[in-house]
Design an enzyme around this catalytic site. Structure first.
Site, PDB file in Angstrom:
ATOM      1  CB  ALA A  81     -25.818  17.420   9.706  1.00 49.42           C
ATOM      2  NE  ARG A  90     -32.437  24.040  -0.743  1.00 45.49           N
ATOM      3  CZ  ARG A  90     -32.456  23.187   0.010  1.00 45.49           C
ATOM      4  NH1 ARG A  90     -32.247  22.073   0.662  1.00 45.49           N
ATOM      5  NH2 ARG A  90     -31.897  24.247   1.117  1.00 45.49           N
ATOM      6  NE  ARG A 143     -28.403  21.104   0.140  1.00 48.94           N
ATOM      7  CZ  ARG A 143     -28.899  21.037   1.686  1.00 48.94           C
ATOM      8  NH1 ARG A 143     -29.780  20.261   2.669  1.00 48.94           N
ATOM      9  NH2 ARG A 143     -29.637  22.889   2.019  1.00 48.94           N
ATOM     10  NE  ARG A 159     -29.546  27.400   4.362  1.00 52.80           N
ATOM     11  CZ  ARG A 159     -30.110  26.275   4.457  1.00 52.80           C
ATOM     12  NH1 ARG A 159     -30.316  25.055   4.362  1.00 52.80           N
ATOM     13  NH2 ARG A 159     -31.178  26.785   4.203  1.00 52.80           N
TER      14      ARG A 159
HETATM   15  N1  LIG Z   1     -22.733  10.181   5.680  1.00 52.58           N
HETATM   16  C1  LIG Z   1     -22.556  10.711   4.179  1.00 52.58           C
HETATM   17  N2  LIG Z   1     -21.262  11.054   3.543  1.00 52.58           N
HETATM   18  C2  LIG Z   1     -21.591  11.698   2.759  1.00 52.58           C
HETATM   19  N3  LIG Z   1     -22.026  12.106   1.992  1.00 52.58           N
HETATM   20  C3  LIG Z   1     -23.565  12.626   2.860  1.00 52.58           C
HETATM   21  C4  LIG Z   1     -23.508  11.689   4.032  1.00 52.58           C
HETATM   22  N4  LIG Z   1     -24.747  12.356   4.113  1.00 52.58           N
HETATM   23  C5  LIG Z   1     -25.330  12.976   3.784  1.00 52.58           C
HETATM   24  N5  LIG Z   1     -24.224  13.372   2.608  1.00 52.58           N
HETATM   25  C6  LIG Z   1     -24.304  14.336   1.490  1.00 52.58           C
HETATM   26  O1  LIG Z   1     -24.445  15.501   1.920  1.00 52.58           O
HETATM   27  C7  LIG Z   1     -25.109  16.718   1.728  1.00 52.58           C
HETATM   28  C8  LIG Z   1     -26.160  17.320   3.277  1.00 52.58           C
HETATM   29  O2  LIG Z   1     -27.277  16.171   3.065  1.00 52.58           O
HETATM   30  P1  LIG Z   1     -28.807  16.431   3.507  1.00 52.58           P
HETATM   31  O3  LIG Z   1     -29.712  17.332   2.821  1.00 52.58           O
HETATM   32  O4  LIG Z   1     -29.456  15.571   3.613  1.00 52.58           O
HETATM   33  O5  LIG Z   1     -28.488  17.362   4.587  1.00 52.58           O
HETATM   34  P2  LIG Z   1     -29.938  17.882   5.848  1.00 52.58           P
HETATM   35  O6  LIG Z   1     -28.920  17.878   7.121  1.00 52.58           O
HETATM   36  O7  LIG Z   1     -31.347  17.442   5.551  1.00 52.58           O
HETATM   37  O8  LIG Z   1     -29.779  19.246   5.423  1.00 52.58           O
HETATM   38  P3  LIG Z   1     -30.815  20.740   5.480  1.00 52.58           P
HETATM   39  O9  LIG Z   1     -31.031  21.052   6.888  1.00 52.58           O
HETATM   40  O10 LIG Z   1     -30.059  22.234   4.923  1.00 52.58           O
HETATM   41  O11 LIG Z   1     -32.215  20.454   4.733  1.00 52.58           O
HETATM   42  C9  LIG Z   1     -26.423  15.821   0.494  1.00 52.58           C
HETATM   43  O12 LIG Z   1     -25.604  16.160  -0.799  1.00 52.58           O
HETATM   44  C10 LIG Z   1     -26.340  14.202   1.210  1.00 52.58           C
HETATM   45  O13 LIG Z   1     -26.096  13.956  -0.181  1.00 52.58           O
HETATM   46  N1  LIG Z   2     -37.302  26.124  13.392  1.00 55.09           N
HETATM   47  C1  LIG Z   2     -37.992  24.776  12.230  1.00 55.09           C
HETATM   48  N2  LIG Z   2     -36.715  24.616  11.644  1.00 55.09           N
HETATM   49  C2  LIG Z   2     -36.889  24.345  10.603  1.00 55.09           C
HETATM   50  C3  LIG Z   2     -38.361  23.608  10.194  1.00 55.09           C
HETATM   51  N3  LIG Z   2     -38.413  23.461   8.726  1.00 55.09           N
HETATM   52  C4  LIG Z   2     -37.013  23.204   8.362  1.00 55.09           C
HETATM   53  N4  LIG Z   2     -36.149  24.201   9.620  1.00 55.09           N
HETATM   54  C5  LIG Z   2     -34.734  23.583   9.420  1.00 55.09           C
HETATM   55  O1  LIG Z   2     -34.476  24.692   9.065  1.00 55.09           O
HETATM   56  C6  LIG Z   2     -33.118  24.551   8.345  1.00 55.09           C
HETATM   57  C7  LIG Z   2     -32.730  25.078   6.993  1.00 55.09           C
HETATM   58  O2  LIG Z   2     -33.635  23.746   5.958  1.00 55.09           O
HETATM   59  P1  LIG Z   2     -33.568  23.303   5.189  1.00 55.09           P
HETATM   60  O3  LIG Z   2     -34.492  22.935   3.774  1.00 55.09           O
HETATM   61  O4  LIG Z   2     -34.072  25.633   3.832  1.00 55.09           O
HETATM   62  O5  LIG Z   2     -32.599  23.520   4.508  1.00 55.09           O
HETATM   63  C8  LIG Z   2     -32.635  22.970   9.214  1.00 55.09           C
HETATM   64  O6  LIG Z   2     -31.788  22.881   9.670  1.00 55.09           O
HETATM   65  C9  LIG Z   2     -33.780  22.342   9.173  1.00 55.09           C
HETATM   66  O7  LIG Z   2     -33.698  21.423  10.197  1.00 55.09           O
HETATM   67  C10 LIG Z   2     -39.126  23.826  11.293  1.00 55.09           C
HETATM   68  O8  LIG Z   2     -40.700  23.996  10.696  1.00 55.09           O
HETATM   69  N5  LIG Z   2     -38.971  24.817  12.045  1.00 55.09           N
END
Ligand SMILES: Nc1ncnc2c1ncn2[C@@H]1O[C@H](COP(=O)(O)OP(=O)(O)OP(=O)(O)O)[C@@H](O)[C@H]1O
Ligand SMILES: Nc1nc2c(ncn2[C@@H]2O[C@H](COP(=O)(O)O)[C@@H](O)[C@H]2O)c(=O)[nH]1
Length: 223
Positions: free
Chosen positions: A15, A44, A163, A174
């Site tokens: 998201a 990663r 990504r 996911r």
């Molecule tokens: N507003 C947006 N518009 C287009 N692309 C976006 C936007 N926000 C984020 N992205 C892209 O979407 C992808 C997912 O974003 P991000 O890794 O921040 O998600 P996340 O919620 O942290 O995921 P996870 O929970 O798996 O760590 C990334 O490649 C990022 O560059």
């Molecule tokens: N309940 C918890 N969820 C967590 C924690 N750290 C990360 N997360 C969530 O896991 C997914 C996947 O993360 P990713 O790094 O593998 O892409 C994402 O929704 C995170 O918010 C935790 O400590 N507890």
């Protein structure tokens, strides 16, 4: 004086939580500290063990690299990468405030990861899934609950595919978790605010506006 309230950032994988978080931590250096979670998933490329953004002052002190290079090399998303056995042992010993199974791996927030940040009087940021939100609600942490949502499932899938971090299997897991998250986050009272991350600028401005009071508290305390 009590410290700043922690912030729980949640929402489907892909998201945009970490994208927004990185920006926030870069703009407000020395205000936020990331609670470094534990996970059993594999790192990663580029991810390192146990490196949270709250170690930034140490990195800055110990290197001659330009600040911009350091910021781009420090991920707010890194974990303590552990085995199932050691994670389960920590859970059994009561070392975790919450833990969950997500997409075939264990994730959890240790009590010490939060304490480390709070000891520095920083706003502690937790990035957790919806199960983490539900479990943290049973504790006395009292955070601000923020959900970052994608504009649609189609856009979420595209972001996750682009990504290039997931296998087809983990991507499908996911997406399934995302469907559940998107339903649950609609329930009134679960989150203080739900931000739709369509336009990144707009989403970032909304995120900042929710946090302005806590940011001010930390900045005032530094004066
Ligand atoms: N507003 C947006 N518009 C287009 N692309 C976006 C936007 N926000 C984020 N992205 C892209 O979407 C992808 C997912 O974003 P991000 O890794 O921040 O998600 P996340 O919620 O942290 O995921 P996870 O929970 O798996 O760590 C990334 O490649 C990022 O560059
Ligand atoms: N309940 C918890 N969820 C967590 C924690 N750290 C990360 N997360 C969530 O896991 C997914 C996947 O993360 P990713 O790094 O593998 O892409 C994402 O929704 C995170 O918010 C935790 O400590 N507890």
């Amino acid at each position: 004086m009590s410290g700043p309230r922690p912030v729980v950032l949640s929402g489907p994988s892909g998201a945009g939580k970490s994208t927004l978080l990185k920006r926030l931590m870069k703009e407000y250096e020395g205000v936020f500290g990331f609670s470094v979670s534990h996970t059993t998933r594999n790192p990663r490329p580029g991810e390192e063990d146990g490196k949270g953004l709250n170690c930034l002052p140490m990195l800055l002190g110990a290197t001659l690299l330009p600040v911009a290079d350091i910021l781009s090399s420090v991920s707010s998303e890194d974990y303590h990468f552990v085995t199932r056995e050691s994670m389960q042992e920590g859970i059994d010993k009561g070392e975790f405030i919450e833990n969950a199974e997500f997409s075939g791996n264990m994730y959890g927030t240790s009590k010490s990861s939060i304490e480390d940040v709070q000891a520095q009087n920083l706003i502690c940021i937790l990035d957790v899934d919806i199960q983490g939100v539900q479990n943290i609600k049973k504790t006395d942490l009292n955070p601000i609950y923020i959900s970052i949502q994608p504009p649609s499932m189609e856009i979420l899938e595209k972001r996750l595919r682009d990504r290039q971090t997931e296998t087809e299997d983990s991507l499908q897991k996911r997406l399934e978790a995302a469907r559940i998250d998107m339903e649950l986050s609609k329930e009134p009272g679960v989150f203080d605010i739900v931000i739709i991350n369509d336009d990144l600028e707009g989403a970032y401005e909304k995120l900042k506006s929710v946090l302005v009071e806590e940011i001010q508290k930390v900045q005032d305390a530094k004066k």
